[in-house]
Design a protein around this motif. Structure first.
Motif, PDB file in Angstrom:
ATOM      1  N   HIS A  11     -49.296 -89.680 -71.071  1.00  0.00           N
ATOM      2  CA  HIS A  11     -49.613 -90.421 -72.284  1.00  0.00           C
ATOM      3  C   HIS A  11     -51.006 -91.056 -72.247  1.00  0.00           C
ATOM      4  O   HIS A  11     -51.373 -91.783 -73.165  1.00  0.00           O
ATOM      5  CB  HIS A  11     -48.553 -91.502 -72.534  1.00  0.00           C
ATOM      6  N   ARG A  12     -51.772 -90.773 -71.200  1.00  0.00           N
ATOM      7  CA  ARG A  12     -53.139 -91.281 -71.144  1.00  0.00           C
ATOM      8  C   ARG A  12     -53.978 -90.643 -72.242  1.00  0.00           C
ATOM      9  O   ARG A  12     -53.819 -89.476 -72.579  1.00  0.00           O
ATOM     10  CB  ARG A  12     -53.777 -90.959 -69.785  1.00  0.00           C
ATOM     11  N   ASP A  13     -54.887 -91.424 -72.794  1.00  0.00           N
ATOM     12  CA  ASP A  13     -55.839 -90.861 -73.749  1.00  0.00           C
ATOM     13  C   ASP A  13     -56.786 -89.936 -73.000  1.00  0.00           C
ATOM     14  O   ASP A  13     -57.224 -90.242 -71.888  1.00  0.00           O
ATOM     15  CB  ASP A  13     -56.647 -91.978 -74.408  1.00  0.00           C
ATOM     16  N   ARG A  14     -57.103 -88.826 -73.611  1.00  0.00           N
ATOM     17  CA  ARG A  14     -58.039 -87.913 -72.962  1.00  0.00           C
ATOM     18  C   ARG A  14     -58.794 -87.081 -73.979  1.00  0.00           C
ATOM     19  O   ARG A  14     -58.404 -86.962 -75.140  1.00  0.00           O
ATOM     20  CB  ARG A  14     -57.336 -87.013 -71.946  1.00  0.00           C
ATOM     21  N   LEU A  15     -59.869 -86.506 -73.481  1.00  0.00           N
ATOM     22  CA  LEU A  15     -60.772 -85.694 -74.282  1.00  0.00           C
ATOM     23  C   LEU A  15     -60.942 -84.347 -73.594  1.00  0.00           C
ATOM     24  O   LEU A  15     -61.031 -84.283 -72.367  1.00  0.00           O
ATOM     25  CB  LEU A  15     -62.101 -86.432 -74.411  1.00  0.00           C
ATOM     26  N   VAL A  16     -60.981 -83.274 -74.385  1.00  0.00           N
ATOM     27  CA  VAL A  16     -61.159 -81.926 -73.838  1.00  0.00           C
ATOM     28  C   VAL A  16     -62.274 -81.228 -74.611  1.00  0.00           C
ATOM     29  O   VAL A  16     -62.243 -81.180 -75.845  1.00  0.00           O
ATOM     30  CB  VAL A  16     -59.860 -81.092 -73.939  1.00  0.00           C
ATOM     31  N   ARG A  17     -63.250 -80.700 -73.877  1.00  0.00           N
ATOM     32  CA  ARG A  17     -64.338 -79.933 -74.504  1.00  0.00           C
ATOM     33  C   ARG A  17     -64.207 -78.476 -74.090  1.00  0.00           C
ATOM     34  O   ARG A  17     -63.963 -78.176 -72.916  1.00  0.00           O
ATOM     35  CB  ARG A  17     -65.705 -80.481 -74.084  1.00  0.00           C
ATOM     36  N   VAL A  18     -64.372 -77.568 -75.057  1.00  0.00           N
ATOM     37  CA  VAL A  18     -64.192 -76.143 -74.783  1.00  0.00           C
ATOM     38  C   VAL A  18     -65.352 -75.336 -75.364  1.00  0.00           C
ATOM     39  O   VAL A  18     -66.076 -75.801 -76.251  1.00  0.00           O
ATOM     40  CB  VAL A  18     -62.861 -75.618 -75.367  1.00  0.00           C
ATOM     41  N   LEU A  19     -65.494 -74.111 -74.861  1.00  0.00           N
ATOM     42  CA  LEU A  19     -66.496 -73.169 -75.352  1.00  0.00           C
ATOM     43  C   LEU A  19     -65.801 -71.836 -75.587  1.00  0.00           C
ATOM     44  O   LEU A  19     -65.049 -71.358 -74.726  1.00  0.00           O
ATOM     45  CB  LEU A  19     -67.621 -73.002 -74.329  1.00  0.00           C
ATOM     46  N   SER A  20     -66.033 -71.239 -76.759  1.00  0.00           N
ATOM     47  CA  SER A  20     -65.397 -69.958 -77.064  1.00  0.00           C
ATOM     48  C   SER A  20     -65.847 -68.899 -76.064  1.00  0.00           C
ATOM     49  O   SER A  20     -66.945 -68.974 -75.503  1.00  0.00           O
ATOM     50  CB  SER A  20     -65.738 -69.520 -78.491  1.00  0.00           C
ATOM     51  N   LYS A  21     -64.994 -67.912 -75.843  1.00  0.00           N
ATOM     52  CA  LYS A  21     -65.296 -66.856 -74.875  1.00  0.00           C
ATOM     53  C   LYS A  21     -66.599 -66.132 -75.210  1.00  0.00           C
ATOM     54  O   LYS A  21     -67.337 -65.711 -74.307  1.00  0.00           O
ATOM     55  CB  LYS A  21     -64.150 -65.842 -74.840  1.00  0.00           C
ATOM     56  N   ASN A  22     -66.893 -65.993 -76.522  1.00  0.00           N
ATOM     57  CA  ASN A  22     -68.123 -65.291 -76.906  1.00  0.00           C
ATOM     58  C   ASN A  22     -69.341 -66.210 -76.942  1.00  0.00           C
ATOM     59  O   ASN A  22     -70.463 -65.761 -77.191  1.00  0.00           O
ATOM     60  CB  ASN A  22     -67.951 -64.590 -78.253  1.00  0.00           C
ATOM     61  N   GLY A  23     -69.124 -67.510 -76.714  1.00  0.00           N
ATOM     62  CA  GLY A  23     -70.228 -68.457 -76.652  1.00  0.00           C
ATOM     63  C   GLY A  23     -70.774 -68.901 -77.991  1.00  0.00           C
ATOM     64  O   GLY A  23     -71.777 -69.625 -78.048  1.00  0.00           O
ATOM     65  N   TYR A  24     -70.109 -68.528 -79.089  1.00  0.00           N
ATOM     66  CA  TYR A  24     -70.636 -68.830 -80.419  1.00  0.00           C
ATOM     67  C   TYR A  24     -70.033 -70.086 -81.049  1.00  0.00           C
ATOM     68  O   TYR A  24     -70.471 -70.507 -82.123  1.00  0.00           O
ATOM     69  CB  TYR A  24     -70.413 -67.642 -81.356  1.00  0.00           C
ATOM     70  N   PHE A  25     -69.035 -70.672 -80.396  1.00  0.00           N
ATOM     71  CA  PHE A  25     -68.431 -71.897 -80.919  1.00  0.00           C
ATOM     72  C   PHE A  25     -68.157 -72.861 -79.768  1.00  0.00           C
ATOM     73  O   PHE A  25     -67.773 -72.443 -78.675  1.00  0.00           O
ATOM     74  CB  PHE A  25     -67.102 -71.605 -81.636  1.00  0.00           C
ATOM     75  N   ARG A  26     -68.374 -74.124 -80.033  1.00  0.00           N
ATOM     76  CA  ARG A  26     -67.966 -75.154 -79.085  1.00  0.00           C
ATOM     77  C   ARG A  26     -67.117 -76.171 -79.832  1.00  0.00           C
ATOM     78  O   ARG A  26     -67.289 -76.377 -81.044  1.00  0.00           O
ATOM     79  CB  ARG A  26     -69.167 -75.825 -78.427  1.00  0.00           C
ATOM     80  N   ALA A  27     -66.194 -76.767 -79.108  1.00  0.00           N
ATOM     81  CA  ALA A  27     -65.281 -77.709 -79.753  1.00  0.00           C
ATOM     82  C   ALA A  27     -64.897 -78.808 -78.773  1.00  0.00           C
ATOM     83  O   ALA A  27     -64.955 -78.634 -77.550  1.00  0.00           O
ATOM     84  CB  ALA A  27     -64.026 -76.989 -80.248  1.00  0.00           C
ATOM     85  N   PHE A 231     -60.871 -69.540 -75.631  1.00  0.00           N
ATOM     86  CA  PHE A 231     -61.927 -70.416 -75.124  1.00  0.00           C
ATOM     87  C   PHE A 231     -61.703 -70.760 -73.659  1.00  0.00           C
ATOM     88  O   PHE A 231     -60.612 -70.583 -73.107  1.00  0.00           O
ATOM     89  CB  PHE A 231     -62.003 -71.704 -75.956  1.00  0.00           C
ATOM     90  N   ASP A 232     -62.771 -71.242 -73.059  1.00  0.00           N
ATOM     91  CA  ASP A 232     -62.718 -71.781 -71.702  1.00  0.00           C
ATOM     92  C   ASP A 232     -62.854 -73.294 -71.783  1.00  0.00           C
ATOM     93  O   ASP A 232     -63.660 -73.816 -72.571  1.00  0.00           O
ATOM     94  CB  ASP A 232     -63.863 -71.224 -70.847  1.00  0.00           C
ATOM     95  N   VAL A 233     -62.076 -73.994 -70.978  1.00  0.00           N
ATOM     96  CA  VAL A 233     -62.184 -75.449 -70.924  1.00  0.00           C
ATOM     97  C   VAL A 233     -63.399 -75.815 -70.082  1.00  0.00           C
ATOM     98  O   VAL A 233     -63.510 -75.418 -68.920  1.00  0.00           O
ATOM     99  CB  VAL A 233     -60.914 -76.083 -70.335  1.00  0.00           C
ATOM    100  N   VAL A 234     -64.314 -76.543 -70.676  1.00  0.00           N
ATOM    101  CA  VAL A 234     -65.547 -76.940 -69.999  1.00  0.00           C
ATOM    102  C   VAL A 234     -65.388 -78.296 -69.324  1.00  0.00           C
ATOM    103  O   VAL A 234     -65.937 -78.545 -68.255  1.00  0.00           O
ATOM    104  CB  VAL A 234     -66.721 -76.996 -71.007  1.00  0.00           C
ATOM    105  N   LYS A 235     -64.574 -79.148 -69.943  1.00  0.00           N
ATOM    106  CA  LYS A 235     -64.514 -80.524 -69.456  1.00  0.00           C
ATOM    107  C   LYS A 235     -63.230 -81.198 -69.907  1.00  0.00           C
ATOM    108  O   LYS A 235     -62.765 -80.994 -71.031  1.00  0.00           O
ATOM    109  CB  LYS A 235     -65.725 -81.293 -69.999  1.00  0.00           C
ATOM    110  N   LYS A 236     -62.650 -82.004 -69.020  1.00  0.00           N
ATOM    111  CA  LYS A 236     -61.524 -82.868 -69.358  1.00  0.00           C
ATOM    112  C   LYS A 236     -61.861 -84.275 -68.869  1.00  0.00           C
ATOM    113  O   LYS A 236     -62.256 -84.448 -67.716  1.00  0.00           O
ATOM    114  CB  LYS A 236     -60.232 -82.394 -68.695  1.00  0.00           C
ATOM    115  N   THR A 237     -61.713 -85.245 -69.738  1.00  0.00           N
ATOM    116  CA  THR A 237     -62.070 -86.616 -69.384  1.00  0.00           C
ATOM    117  C   THR A 237     -61.028 -87.587 -69.922  1.00  0.00           C
ATOM    118  O   THR A 237     -60.612 -87.483 -71.074  1.00  0.00           O
ATOM    119  CB  THR A 237     -63.445 -86.998 -69.980  1.00  0.00           C
ATOM    120  N   GLN A 238     -60.608 -88.526 -69.097  1.00  0.00           N
ATOM    121  CA  GLN A 238     -59.771 -89.612 -69.585  1.00  0.00           C
ATOM    122  C   GLN A 238     -60.661 -90.604 -70.321  1.00  0.00           C
ATOM    123  O   GLN A 238     -61.794 -90.856 -69.908  1.00  0.00           O
ATOM    124  CB  GLN A 238     -59.057 -90.298 -68.419  1.00  0.00           C
ATOM    125  N   VAL A 239     -60.162 -91.147 -71.414  1.00  0.00           N
ATOM    126  CA  VAL A 239     -60.954 -92.095 -72.201  1.00  0.00           C
ATOM    127  C   VAL A 239     -60.216 -93.424 -72.299  1.00  0.00           C
ATOM    128  O   VAL A 239     -58.989 -93.470 -72.382  1.00  0.00           O
ATOM    129  CB  VAL A 239     -61.265 -91.547 -73.613  1.00  0.00           C
TER     130      VAL A 239
END
Length: 301
Positions: A11-27, A231-239
Motif C-alpha cells: 500500500h506504499r505510494d509509488r511511481l513507475v516510469r516506463v519506455l515503449s519497446k520501440n522507444g517512441y513513447f515514454r510514460a 514497455f520496459d520499466v525504467v524506474k520504480k520509486t517510492q514517494v
C-alpha cells in the motif's frame, strides 16, 4: 508480522516510469493516495482545496521522474479564483511537498464551480537541474484550471512535447482523500500518427484510476491495463510527503534580520515559526533569541 509488513509495503505510494519497446513513447504513473492524504491532514484542508492540491502533487511527482539525482521541480498555479495559489515541489528521489493559499477577499473565496476555483492566471514550472547556474522556468496561461489540461498545455507550449495527462482523486464518506494518482504519456520523435491515435483511443477508455487503486491494482498493473504498447520499466520509486524543514534552518534564515528586529520579535512574543510547506511549527525560547542576538553582534564586530 510478515503479512502485516507485506500489506504495508503493497500500500506504499509509488511511481513507475516506463519506455515503449520501440522507444517512441515514454510514460509515468503514480499512486500518491497516502501522500495526498497526509498533505490534506497537515494543512487541515476541506474537500475542494485538497482535491486540487492532490492533483498538483501527483503531476509534480510524475514530472520529477524525468529528472536525475536530487534535481527538483515545482509547479505553481497563481489565479484570481477562490484559491489564489497552489504550490508543489518534488525531488527525483521521491520526496514531495506542497500547500495552497486562499484569496483574502470573502467574495473571491465563494466557490460556485470547480472551473472557477483557480480562475484566470498562470502556471509556472521551475526546474533546478545539475549543471545549470539558474533555474529553468516556463510560464503558460492557465487553460481550464483542472490541473490536467494545464500541465498538458505546458508540455506542448514550453517543451514542445505532445502529452496526455490524466489525474484522479477520490474521497471517502468523511471528505478525506482515499485514492489519488495519475498517468502522463508522451510521444517521442518517430511516433506515427497511427500509434498516437491508438494511444488516444486507449486512454479515452480510462474511467477511474481511483477505482483501479481501490481495487488494489499496483501502478505497473495500471500501466499495462491501459497502454496499447509493450514497455520496459525504467524506474520504480517510492514517494512520500516529505519536508526538509528544521528549526535550525529557520534560525539560519533569522540571522538575515538585524538585531533590532530580533529583539522586537522577542519583546512582542513572536516566537512561533511555521513551515508553509508542511505546517510544522517551531517555538523559539529565550535561549534561541539570545543566541541569535549574540551571533548578529559577532558579525557586526
Amino acid at each position: 508480522m510478515i503479512e502485516e509488513l507485506k500489506k504495508k509495503f503493497e500500500h506504499r505510494d509509488r511511481l513507475v516510469r516506463v519506455l515503449s519497446k520501440n522507444g517512441y513513447f515514454r510514460a509515468v504513473a503514480i499512486k500518491n493516495s497516502n501522500l495526498a492524504a497526509m498533505a490534506q491532514e497537515k494543512h487541515n484542508l476541506d474537500y475542494i482545496p485538497a482535491y486540487f492540491l492532490a492533483k498538483t502533487l501527483a503531476a509534480t511527482s510524475m514530472m520529477s521522474a524525468f529528472l536525475i539525482g536530487e534535481e527538483r521541480i515545482s509547479l505553481e498555479f497563481s489565479g484570481d479564483g477562490a484559491i489564489k495559489h497552489i504550490f508543489a515541489e518534488a525531488l527525483q528521489v521521491g520526496e514531495c511537498r506542497g500547500f495552497v493559499r486562499f484569496a483574502e477577499e470573502p467574495e473571491r473565496r465563494r466557490v460556485v464551480t470547480l472551473s472557477g476555483v483557480i480562475g484566470e492566471g498562470i502556471l509556472k514550472v521551475t526546474r533546478i537541474l545539475y549543471g545549470e547556474v539558474e533555474p529553468i522556468v516556463g510560464i503558460v496561461p492557465i487553460q481550464k484550471g483542472d490541473i490536467s489540461s494545464d500541465v498538458a498545455y505546458y508540455f506542448a507550449q514550453s517543451e514542445q512535447i505532445g502529452s496526455a495527462v490524466i489525474l484522479d482523486t477520490d474521497f471517502d464518506e468523511n471528505g478525506k482523500i482515499a485514492q489519488s494518482g495519475g498517468i502522463i504519456v508522451q510521444a517521442m520523435p518517430g511516433a506515427t500518427q497511427k500509434e498516437i491515435q491508438e494511444l488516444e483511443e486507449a486512454l479515452a477508455k480510462i474511467e477511474s484510476l481511483a477505482d483501479d487503486f481501490r481495487n488494489n491494482m499496483q501502478v505497473e498493473e495500471v500501466l499495462r491495463k491501459y497502454l496499447p504498447f509493450d514497455f520496459d520499466v525504467v524506474k520504480k520509486t517510492q514517494v512520500d510527503f516529505f519536508c526538509r524543514c528544521t528549526k535550525e534552518k529557520f534560525l539560519e534564515k533569522l540571522l538575515l534580520l538585524n538585531r533590532e528586529e530580533i529583539e522586537d520579535m522577542q519583546k512582542k512574543g513572536q516566537n512561533e515559526l511555521a513551515c508553509q510547506f508542511c505546517n510544522s511549527k517551531y517555538i523559539l525560547d529565550n535561549k534561541d533569541f539570545d543566541n541569535l542576538i549574540g551571533q548578529i553582534k559577532a558579525k557586526q564586530n
